[in-house]
Design an enzyme around this catalytic site. Structure first.
Site, PDB file in Angstrom:
ATOM      1  N   LYS A  77       0.874  -1.173   0.000  1.00 28.72           N
ATOM      2  CA  LYS A  77       0.000   0.000   0.000  1.00 28.72           C
ATOM      3  C   LYS A  77       0.915   1.228   0.000  1.00 28.72           C
ATOM      4  O   LYS A  77       1.550   1.533   0.995  1.00 28.72           O
ATOM      5  CB  LYS A  77      -0.910  -0.020   1.228  1.00 28.72           C
ATOM      6  CG  LYS A  77      -1.955   1.062   1.205  1.00 28.72           C
ATOM      7  CD  LYS A  77      -2.975   0.859   2.301  1.00 28.72           C
ATOM      8  CE  LYS A  77      -4.090   1.882   2.230  1.00 28.72           C
ATOM      9  NZ  LYS A  77      -3.634   3.267   2.298  1.00 28.72           N
ATOM     10  N   LYS A 251      -6.097  -8.364  -2.538  1.00 31.45           N
ATOM     11  CA  LYS A 251      -7.189  -8.293  -3.521  1.00 31.45           C
ATOM     12  C   LYS A 251      -7.513  -9.700  -3.993  1.00 31.45           C
ATOM     13  O   LYS A 251      -6.586 -10.503  -4.223  1.00 31.45           O
ATOM     14  CB  LYS A 251      -6.744  -7.474  -4.740  1.00 31.45           C
ATOM     15  CG  LYS A 251      -6.396  -6.047  -4.408  1.00 31.45           C
ATOM     16  CD  LYS A 251      -5.846  -5.288  -5.601  1.00 31.45           C
ATOM     17  CE  LYS A 251      -5.408  -3.903  -5.176  1.00 31.45           C
ATOM     18  NZ  LYS A 251      -4.703  -3.164  -6.215  1.00 31.45           N
TER      19      LYS A 251
HETATM   20  S1  IVH Z   1      -6.393  -0.542  -5.058  1.00 30.91           S
HETATM   21  C1  IVH Z   1     -11.209   0.307  -5.347  1.00 30.91           C
HETATM   22  N1  IVH Z   1      -3.893  -0.909  -4.488  1.00 30.91           N
HETATM   23  O1  IVH Z   1      -4.827   3.360  -0.896  1.00 30.91           O
HETATM   24  C2  IVH Z   1      -9.937   0.797  -4.770  1.00 30.91           C
HETATM   25  N2  IVH Z   1      -4.924   1.093  -3.715  1.00 30.91           N
HETATM   26  O2  IVH Z   1      -8.057   3.445   0.325  1.00 30.91           O
HETATM   27  C3  IVH Z   1      -8.770   0.247  -5.493  1.00 30.91           C
HETATM   28  N3  IVH Z   1      -3.366   2.591  -2.508  1.00 30.91           N
HETATM   29  O3  IVH Z   1      -6.251   6.039  -1.953  1.00 30.91           O
HETATM   30  C4  IVH Z   1      -7.504   0.752  -4.931  1.00 30.91           C
HETATM   31  N4  IVH Z   1      -1.584   1.339  -2.691  1.00 30.91           N
HETATM   32  O4  IVH Z   1      -4.820   5.175  -3.815  1.00 30.91           O
HETATM   33  C5  IVH Z   1      -4.941  -0.089  -4.352  1.00 30.91           C
HETATM   34  N5  IVH Z   1      -1.650  -1.367  -4.094  1.00 30.91           N
HETATM   35  C6  IVH Z   1      -2.701  -0.544  -3.970  1.00 30.91           C
HETATM   36  C7  IVH Z   1      -2.609   0.683  -3.304  1.00 30.91           C
HETATM   37  C8  IVH Z   1      -3.748   1.482  -3.186  1.00 30.91           C
HETATM   38  C9  IVH Z   1      -2.059   2.486  -2.242  1.00 30.91           C
HETATM   39  C10 IVH Z   1      -4.192   3.727  -2.066  1.00 30.91           C
HETATM   40  C11 IVH Z   1      -5.278   4.161  -3.003  1.00 30.91           C
HETATM   41  C12 IVH Z   1      -6.358   4.666  -2.096  1.00 30.91           C
HETATM   42  C13 IVH Z   1      -6.051   4.026  -0.782  1.00 30.91           C
HETATM   43  C14 IVH Z   1      -7.057   2.983  -0.444  1.00 30.91           C
END
Ligand code: IVH
Length: 367
Positions: A77, A251
């Site tokens: 993340k 995921k």
């Molecule tokens: S997937 C439907 N993958 O974390 C949402 N988000 O609340 C799909 N983020 O602001 C997001 N790393 O920008 C996804 N590997 C990652 C991520 C990621 C950082 C951020 C994203 C969002 C927050 C999630």
């Protein structure tokens, strides 16, 4: 040196007195907005560092899909600013921040200057491509930019996320966006946001083929067991990755399973973000001592009320030097933000207590 530093030094009269950050003739009014059909959502995030939330998430997906041994893709993340890129006929035509999900700010010009964002996709057969990911700044570039800020008497950024957001969203080009980076995490190939592959893992691989870089060996894995997924969260070497990451995102790997699970009001049921323990906490400075190094270098160190940061008890944090104490306006008794990132020594990043500069601690007063 950045162009604007040179402007500052040689052409100070160009600066607008009312808005010192704005250069006459270079100023822009407000950022253009970009509206999207399908919102950029966030993920359900838990800070509970035990294994329980992950177990619950896996049980929920098993029950909903009525399948066992579901495969998950686990990614880092990234702690930056979410951005959506749109490519038409392989060419980058638009880049926008998440904003409220539906309406974001137009950051196309800035993103065209970020080296890890390809302006033209390689090996791509689709004419409409949407890539979502995070704009970040590496620890190295973060240090660099803060050194420059100090050099020219500007405020330093308190953490890499603020720096990335500040530089990407600034209305002037004081700091060039070249020092930012981008890490993609979602790929779609139509306006309706259709996935080009059957799994998230393949999508990430495809993004690499398109020319996005797997920066700094950022890893992602696929796994079906709780043990393997947790191992990734506990993986010690993640601390050496030179960017800020604040957790692991799990995921459901199969996109048709993702579609089956769908969304709650504002988060997908197929994803879950497990946060790491915070690296920044607040505490109080009780004393400031002077440490003398082997070479005779003196370093002021703050003695603070002990706090737990990332599983480690911290009771002292570096203040680096007198200049840092002045610029952060720090005195004994202040409530402060203490930060511990990776292998770096704990540091005081900021004082929350408001007081005038003359209350500021002077390390030379005790010599
Ligand atoms: S997937 C439907 N993958 O974390 C949402 N988000 O609340 C799909 N983020 O602001 C997001 N790393 O920008 C996804 N590997 C990652 C991520 C990621 C950082 C951020 C994203 C969002 C927050 C999630």
């Amino acid at each position: 040196l950045h162009l604007c530093i040179l402007l500052d030094i040689f052409y100070p009269f160009l600066k607008d007195k009312k808005y010192p950050e704005v250069y006459k003739g270079v100023a822009k009014k407000e950022m253009k907005k970009i509206r999207r059909q399908t919102p950029m959502l966030s993920i359900e995030t838990k800070v509970d560092t035990s294994i329980t939330p992950l177990v619950e998430f896996m049980e929920k997906t098993n029950n909903k899909l009525k399948i066992e041994n579901i495969e998950y893709c686990a990614e880092l993340k990234y702690d930056g600013l979410a951005v959506e890129l749109i490519y038409i006929n392989k060419k980058l035509v638009s880049a926008s921040t998440r904003g409220d999900g539906y309406v974001g700010e137009d950051v196309t010009d800035k993103c065209l200057d970020i080296f890890s964002i390809p302006t033209r996709l390689k090996n791509c057969e689709h004419d409409y491509v949407v890539v979502r990911g995070e704009v970040i700044i590496t620890h190295f570039n973060f240090e660099e930019i803060n050194n420059t800020q100090k050099l020219i008497g500007r405020k330093t950024y308190s953490n890499p996320r603020n720096a990335a957001a500040g530089i990407l969203r600034s209305l002037n080009d004081t700091i060039k966006p070249h020092i930012l980076d981008f890490i993609p995490y979602s790929l779609f190939v139509s306006r309706e946001l259709i996935s080009p592959n059957e799994t998230q893992f393949e999508n990430l691989d495809m993004l690499m083929d398109y020319g996005f870089s797997l920066l700094y060996s950022v890893p992602y894995i696929k796994a079906t067991t709780l043990e393997d997924l947790r191992k990734f969260y506990d993986y010690d070497n993640l601390q050496y990755i030179p960017i800020d990451i604040d957790g692991i995102v799990y995921k459901v790997n199969n996109i048709s399973y993702q579609n089956e699970l769908g969304f709650t009001k504002d988060t997908p049921r197929w994803a879950y973000a497990h946060k790491f323990p915070p690296k920044e906490v607040t505490s109080y400075i009780r004393d400031i001592i002077i440490q003398v190094g082997r070479t005779g270098k003196i370093t002021p160190v703050a003695k603070i009320d002990p706090v737990l940061i990332g599983g480690v008890v911290v009771s002292s944090a570096t203040l680096y030097n007198q200049n840092e104490i002045y610029s952060k306006n720090i005195a004994i008794g202040d409530e402060v933000i203490v930060r511990r990132a990776g292998e770096v020594v704990p540091e005081i990043t900021k004082s929350i207590t408001e007081h005038t500069g003359d209350k500021c601690y002077n390390i030379y007063s005790c010599l």
